[in-house]
Design a protein around this motif. Structure first.
Motif: not given
Length: 360
Positions: A53-66, A37-40, A28-32
């Protein structure tokens, strides 16, 4: 016939065990919000699957997802939801240092192993509670430092153990860069890395921990007798509440250590100098080592090989420890990092009071 059946059962058991050994760790990844975090997320030869992945900031998660290509289907707003739906075996933390304690409080009772990015916590008080929880629930709680995986540091330690430069008398560790704002670090990291609560301080927490970790390792987890420090904020327009430059001196019965942590270096800096009774070792980078064993001996340059797998990658190493295939590296252990936290606490207290702080 019975013998044939017995042999077949043995073969089946062996295959099952081998298959079990090859099952990747559910991580599990806790936080972005941490740039590491790019390393993992970008690890191509990983012995794990990212369970969630636990990340409450949805916009951040979507950006990292892409950017990294993971599905938003595995992103959860809370640790509880991640655990209920994915049951990870281990978690790696990439959130603000202050929240490492919350991760341990949640996952330790569930027997989930944990690795945090350096430093372990923001204070010794936090660190001791985390260590107590890890011991109570018998989990691994490791701290990841970039310098742990340097072949040059491992070679230097071996040379020192072999008596090549004699007993350590002085060590100097210089770590840092031009500053997180100046380097345009991961945007979600900048607010907390310069927050006195969420990061516990500024440059001393971000980079002073490296020297404290390495010296504690080289000294066999011996605590310094005293700590004295001087902090500065050279760029108050960028770092209003924390220091951007720190010098910390550790005194041992027969040695001294100078830790120079800064967000004011002109270049990225991770160098080490270790002076012994009869010689010295200088480490300008992870692949180079300069050694001189006496006054009349020449300087020799060594180019140590990278550390062998799984000690060449923090996440492969973490998974190997979880699977029982590797021992905890001395630089990652709680024994070392509890001392690191005492040193950092003392450094902040010394900078605040102008006094030498004596460790118990």
């Amino acid at each position: 016939m019975k013998r044939i059946i017995y042999i077949l059962l043995l073969c089946l058991t062996a295959l099952t065990v081998k298959a079990g050994q090859d099952i990747p760790v559910r991580l599990g990844i806790i936080g972005l919000t941490h740039s590491h975090v790019g390393g993992v997320l970008n690890d191509k030869n990983k012995p794990y699957v990212i369970a969630g992945i636990v990340e409450p900031n949805k916009q951040l998660a979507e950006r990292m997802s892409k950017r990294f290509g993971f599905s938003m289907d595995i992103v959860y707003p809370t640790m509880q939801e991640l655990y209920d739906k994915q049951h990870p075996e281990a978690v790696a933390c990439f959130n603000a240092t202050y929240y490492h304690q919350d991760v341990v409080r949640f996952f330790a009772p569930k027997k989930v192993h944990i690795m945090v990015e350096k430093p372990l916590a923001t204070s010794s008080e936090q660190a001791r509670e985390m260590a107590d929880l890890a011991a109570r629930y018998q989990i691994h709680l490791l701290t990841n430092y970039e310098t742990t995986w340097y072949g040059s540091h491992e070679e230097a330690a071996q040379l020192i153990r072999n008596g090549e430069i004699g007993d350590i008398r002085k060590a100097i560790f210089r770590d840092g860069h031009t500053g997180p704002v100046e380097r345009n670090t991961h945007p979600e990291m900048i607010p907390w890395i310069k927050d006195p609560v969420l990061n516990g301080g500024g440059a001393v927490m971000d980079f002073g921990c490296y020297g404290a970790n390495l010296m504690t390792w080289l000294m066999g987890n011996q605590k310094p007798v005293s700590v004295v420090s001087a902090f500065q904020t050279i760029k108050p327009d960028q770092y209003e509440e924390v220091e951007d430059q720190a010098t910390v001196i550790l005194t041992y019965p027969k040695a001294q250590c100078i830790i120079e942590a800064s967000w004011n270096w002109p270049i990225n800096m991770k160098t080490s100098e270790i002076y012994g009774k009869s010689g010295y070792i200088q480490i300008p980078d992870k692949e180079t080592l300069l050694i001189r064993t006496g006054e009349k001996s020449p300087v020799r340059q060594l180019n140590p090989a990278a550390r062998p797998a799984p000690y060449d990658n923090p996440y492969s190493y973490f998974c190997a420890v979880v699977k029982g295939k590797a021992q905890e590296d001395p630089q990652s252990t709680l024994e070392n990092n509890l001392i690191v936290m005492e040193i950092l606490d003392a450094a902040r207290e010394s900078a605040k009071t102008g006094k030498i702080i004596y460790l118990k």
